[in-house]
Design a protein around this motif. Structure first.
Motif, short mmCIF file in Angstrom:
data_model
loop_
_atom_site.label_atom_id
_atom_site.label_comp_id
_atom_site.label_asym_id
_atom_site.label_seq_id
_atom_site.Cartn_x
_atom_site.Cartn_y
_atom_site.Cartn_z
N GLY A 125 -8.59 -1.52 -7.59
CA GLY A 125 -8.26 -2.40 -5.45
C GLY A 125 -9.64 -2.74 -5.18
O GLY A 125 -11.14 -3.15 -5.05
N GLY A 129 -10.30 -3.45 -1.40
CA GLY A 129 -11.06 -2.62 -0.67
C GLY A 129 -10.82 -3.90 0.68
O GLY A 129 -11.42 -3.08 1.53
N PHE A 163 1.21 3.01 8.83
CA PHE A 163 0.61 2.13 9.79
C PHE A 163 0.72 1.41 11.52
O PHE A 163 2.26 1.58 10.40
CB PHE A 163 -0.06 1.69 8.49
CG PHE A 163 -1.07 1.87 8.10
CD1 PHE A 163 -0.58 3.13 6.95
CD2 PHE A 163 -2.80 1.34 8.05
CE1 PHE A 163 -1.73 3.26 5.99
CE2 PHE A 163 -3.40 1.96 6.95
CZ PHE A 163 -2.96 2.89 5.90
N GLY A 222 -0.55 10.62 1.88
CA GLY A 222 -1.31 10.67 3.13
C GLY A 222 -2.98 9.88 3.13
O GLY A 222 -2.78 8.93 1.76
N LEU A 223 -3.66 9.72 3.74
CA LEU A 223 -4.89 8.61 4.50
C LEU A 223 -5.51 10.25 3.39
O LEU A 223 -6.06 10.96 4.04
CB LEU A 223 -5.28 8.95 5.72
CG LEU A 223 -4.20 7.77 6.39
CD1 LEU A 223 -4.61 8.14 7.72
CD2 LEU A 223 -4.60 6.69 6.17
N PRO A 224 -6.49 9.82 3.02
CA PRO A 224 -7.60 9.68 2.04
C PRO A 224 -8.58 10.52 3.81
O PRO A 224 -8.85 10.59 4.17
CB PRO A 224 -8.73 8.97 1.59
CG PRO A 224 -8.17 7.78 2.23
CD PRO A 224 -7.34 7.91 2.90
N ASN A 244 1.46 -1.37 -0.33
CA ASN A 244 -0.21 0.29 0.16
C ASN A 244 0.89 0.40 0.30
O ASN A 244 0.92 1.73 -0.69
CB ASN A 244 -0.90 -0.36 1.19
CG ASN A 244 -1.86 -0.78 0.90
OD1 ASN A 244 -2.74 -1.28 0.15
ND2 ASN A 244 -2.71 -0.61 1.84
N ALA A 245 2.23 0.91 0.95
CA ALA A 245 3.02 2.55 0.97
C ALA A 245 3.55 2.49 -0.69
O ALA A 245 3.73 3.76 -0.71
CB ALA A 245 3.87 2.13 2.16
N LEU A 284 -6.70 -4.16 4.23
CA LEU A 284 -6.59 -3.15 5.77
C LEU A 284 -7.88 -4.00 6.17
O LEU A 284 -7.71 -4.37 7.49
CB LEU A 284 -6.70 -1.92 5.68
CG LEU A 284 -5.76 -0.85 4.93
CD1 LEU A 284 -5.95 0.62 4.83
CD2 LEU A 284 -4.41 -1.15 5.30
N PHE A 319 -13.54 -0.59 1.59
CA PHE A 319 -13.33 0.83 0.55
C PHE A 319 -12.01 0.23 0.40
O PHE A 319 -11.28 0.45 0.67
CB PHE A 319 -13.13 1.25 2.03
CG PHE A 319 -13.09 3.43 2.11
CD1 PHE A 319 -13.73 3.60 1.59
CD2 PHE A 319 -11.54 3.32 2.24
CE1 PHE A 319 -13.64 4.83 1.43
CE2 PHE A 319 -11.46 4.29 1.70
CZ PHE A 319 -12.25 5.43 1.80
N THR A 320 -12.13 1.29 -0.78
CA THR A 320 -11.27 1.81 -1.79
C THR A 320 -11.05 2.72 -2.80
O THR A 320 -12.44 3.42 -3.00
CB THR A 320 -10.63 0.48 -2.41
OG1 THR A 320 -9.61 1.36 -3.45
CG2 THR A 320 -11.88 0.10 -3.87
N THR A 321 -9.88 2.88 -2.25
CA THR A 321 -10.01 4.55 -3.59
C THR A 321 -9.27 4.73 -5.52
O THR A 321 -9.74 5.65 -5.93
CB THR A 321 -9.75 6.06 -2.52
OG1 THR A 321 -8.00 5.14 -2.49
CG2 THR A 321 -10.28 6.13 -1.59
N LYS A 322 -8.69 2.61 -4.61
CA LYS A 322 -8.46 2.80 -6.37
C LYS A 322 -8.97 2.54 -6.78
O LYS A 322 -9.80 1.24 -6.57
CB LYS A 322 -7.17 1.61 -5.49
CG LYS A 322 -6.19 2.05 -4.68
CD LYS A 322 -5.40 1.46 -3.93
CE LYS A 322 -4.29 1.49 -2.83
NZ LYS A 322 -3.48 0.57 -2.11
N ILE A 378 -11.11 3.66 5.79
CA ILE A 378 -10.27 2.65 4.97
C ILE A 378 -10.29 1.24 5.72
O ILE A 378 -9.95 0.02 5.05
CB ILE A 378 -8.56 3.05 4.92
CG1 ILE A 378 -8.41 3.49 6.54
CG2 ILE A 378 -9.38 4.91 4.29
CD1 ILE A 378 -6.51 4.62 6.64
#
Ligand code: ADP
Length: 689
Positions: A646, A648, A677, A626-628, A592-593, A651, A640-643, A635
């Motif tokens: 992804g 989701g 994290f 940084g985090l959304p 993820n990082a 995590l 839940f994903t912003t990709k 997250i």
């Protein structure tokens, strides 16, 4: 006695009377008849008569009946004064003599009761009356008298006295007094000592009046009692009254009076006879019993309610017959049986049990019962009560089976039973409970399903990560393989010389072997991530795992210009964890990082330390965007994903893995840039405690 004197005087007169022989004969006949009547009267009443002259030897006269009652032969004469004296009981002799001497001295009658003792030891009771006859000079010429054998009378009196005493005792014990009265004339004919005492009067002070009794009745009840008494007695009906009495200085007492009219001719007109019972004590006991019953009923109701709420039924079994002897209401409900007063028979019960579960139940019951019967033997012969306790513990049976309701639905129940043994070690009962664990079972199934689903998901997540890492893994593998190839060709070179350098060749061959082993190790690790094996906790070096993952992701990081740093705390303790799961968490966070810094490059650092709570803490931080914003919490939610590509799930899976190890996972900003994290894992000794 007077009659005797008169007869004797007549006889004397008879001798002196100058009369014709016919008249004389008639008079003599008359006298004989009268003497015969007299003798008969004496015989019937057991009355003997006598006469003697004070100071003169012997008796002047003894009637025939006196001979009989003293059991002296009339032919035995002369009549000695001592004869009577000898018969008098030695203990009574002085009293007889004293009474006679007093009468002689005072010139008066004497009356006394004394006992007679017969040669064969029998006792008789006599009632004696002596009467002085005076001469013209006023001196006592003679004592005449009677002695009556009152033995029978005495016996009757004694029996009567005893039966009266028993009756009084009976009345005292049962708090029952007897009475007789006429309410119309307000006359009391009889009130037993108990009855008088009940109303607070002293029985020694005589019979209280009707008014006295009435006064003792509680003022609120007086009118009712009087009216009822008079009305019922007027119409000759039986009495049945309940009222209170309030004697001075006494608490109120409760009475029950029952009476009925006396219809004998000898009784007074309007006379009633009856009993009065002091019911105060009985009333108190009744009230106490009622209260105890109510308490019992209430506690039974609470128990039934508690059983209903907790889905717990209770039962008892007679070990001698193997039959159910008690079945609580909830038992019927759990077993899907119609509640009845008697417990159901085994036939009805077995119809409700799933056929597959019946054999183990029967086998369990039989085994326990057979063993239970040995309890007393254990108690008697072997290890005494300790052995019994051990056996009883062993006999505590726990069974799980399914109940099939009439509509076909299945219930899961758990039955616990244990034997009840008396002091001698004999088994008296087998009691137990049944708990409806259907809900629990359903939850367990659900949990298992979820766990399975989670495991599948985690597995999928690992595989998808490995897909992403294909380049990295192949690069990772390429290194040892290339090294192995170089070493192998060097070995060949050393050997191909005219004078092969075996020593060098051995060294390079060893390096080849090492490279091969390293490649095999990498493949093993990757395979472990692919394999669907159940979680396994083992003692691990947390830093070692971090190192492995950093090595695996090195190429991937390089690809996106991400530099990797590690910062390990020295001497961190071992952790108890599942290797693959821990690798998965680290990999997820680090990928993820890297992904967050894909466009920009940056720095990824992994730190380990022992935190303030004594937990092993790993932090993965990056210098990405940084985090959304405002979604820091979301997250971790599944899906839940912003990709764009992804899932989701990363995590969510990480958090569930960390929590299943007893740790936590959270995210925070990494200073001004990027995200951090963190997750904790308990150190090995945490598990031991
Ligand atoms: P996915 O990676 O498939 O989106 P994850 O559960 O791993 O699923 O991550 C959920 C979301 O959390 C990501 O879509 C992203 O928005 C955010 N996220 C995770 N790691 C980081 C990170 N290092 N920096 C910024 N956002 C992150």
């Amino acid at each position: 006695m007077d009659l005797t004197t008169r007869v004797r005087n007549l006889l004397r007169t008879n001798d002196t009377l100058p009369t014709t022989s016919r008249e004389r004969e008639a008079a003599v006949n008359q006298l004989r008849r009268s003497e015969a009547y007299l003798a008969e009267a004496q015989r019937l009443t057991k009355t003997g008569s006598w006469a003697f002259t004070p100071g003169k030897e012997g008796w002047n006269y003894w009637s025939d009946e006196l001979f009989r009652i003293l059991e002296v032969d009339p032919r035995q004469g002369p009549l000695l004064l001592e004869l009577m004296g000898q018969r008098v009981h030695p203990e009574d002799r002085q009293q007889v003599v004293d009474r006679y001497l007093k009468a002689l001295n005072d010139k008066e009658d004497y009356v006394l009761d004394h006992r007679m003792l017969y040669p064969d030891g029998r006792l008789k009771y006599f009632h004696t009356i002596g009467h002085p006859i005076f001469n013209d000079a006023g001196e006592i010429a003679e004592f005449v008298g009677t002695s009556v054998d009152v033995t029978e009378q005495k016996r009757i009196e004694e029996a009567l006295r005893r039966s009266e005493a028993y009756l009084a005792e009976g009345q005292r014990l049962t708090h029952t007094g007897s009475w007789s009265l006429n309410a119309a004339t307000r006359q009391i004919f009889h009130s037993s000592a108990e009855h008088t005492g009940m109303f607070g009067f002293d029985p020694e002070k005589g019979l209280p009046s009707f008014e006295d009794f009435l006064q003792r009745i509680h003022p609120e009840d007086q009118e009712y009692v009087l009216e009822t008494l008079q009305t019922l007695m007027r119409s000759g009906e039986d009495l049945d009254l309940r009222y209170r009495i309030a004697a001075p200085d006494c608490p109120v007492r409760y009475m029950h009076t029952i009476g009925h009219p006396v219809l004998k001719e000898s009784s007074a007109p309007g006379e009633y006879v009856g009993i009065t019972i002091d019911t105060t004590e009985r009333r108190r006991l009744d009230q106490e019993r009622e209260q105890a019953e109510n308490r019992l009923r209430r506690s039974e109701a609470y128990l039934a309610e508690a059983q209903r709420l907790s889905h717990t039924g209770s039962w008892a079994l007679d070990p001698a017959t193997g039959k159910i002897i008690y079945y609580s209401e909830e038992m019927f409900r759990i077993m899907g049986l119609e509640p009845t007063l008697d417990p159901p028979d085994s036939e009805a019960i077995s119809q409700r049990i799933h056929p597959e579960d019946i054999p183990p139940i029967i086998e369990g019951i039989e085994r326990t019962l057979a063993a239970s019967k040995k309890c007393w033997i254990v108690m008697d012969q072997t290890t005494g009560s300790q052995g019994l306790e051990a056996l009883l513990k062993e006999l505590q049976a726990e069974l799980e089976f399914r109940v099939v309701s009439p509509d076909g639905t299945l219930k899961y129940v758990r039955s616990y039973g244990h034997p009840i043994v008396d002091k001698t070690g004999h088994l008296t009962e087998f009691v137990g409970t049944i708990v409806d664990v259907t809900e629990q079972k359903k939850a367990e199934f659900e949990r298992e399903r979820l766990r399975q689903w989670e495991a599948d998901l985690a597995h999928m997540n690992r595989i998808s990560m490995l897909g992403e890492l294909a380049a990295s893994i192949s690069h990772e593998l390429k290194q040892p393989i290339a090294a192995g190839i170089i070493s192998a060709s060097t070995t060949l070179n050393w050997l191909a010389r005219d004078e092969p350098n075996v020593e060098e060749a051995r060294e390079t061959a060893t390096a080849t072997l090492k490279a091969g082993k390293r490649a095999a190790e990498i493949i093993d690790h990757v395979r472990a991530l692919y394999t669907k094996a159940p979680p396994k906790r083992e003692l691990l070096d947390g830093n070692e795992i971090i190192r492995e993952i950093v090595a695996l992701l090195w190429v991937e990081a390089n690809r996106y210009k991400v530099s990797m740093h590690t910062d390990f705390a020295a001497e961190v303790p071992m952790i108890m964890s599942d290797r693959v799961q821990l690798q998965q968490v680290l990999m997820n966070l680090m990928l993820n990082a890297i992904e967050a810094m894909k466009e920009t490059g940056g720095s990824l650092s992994v730190k380990s330390r022992l935190n303030q709570e004594g937990l092993f803490q790993i932090s993965v931080s990056d210098t990405g965007p940084g985090l959304p914003a405002a979604k820091e919490k979301q997250i971790f939610e599944p899906f839940f994903t912003t990709k764009p590509q992804g899932s989701g799930m990363g995590l969510a899976i990480c958090r569930s893995i960390v929590e299943s190890h007893g740790g936590c996972l959270w995210a925070a900003p990494n200073g001004d840039r990027g995200a951090c994290f963190n997750f904790t894992l308990p150190v090995a000794n945490h598990y031991e405690t």
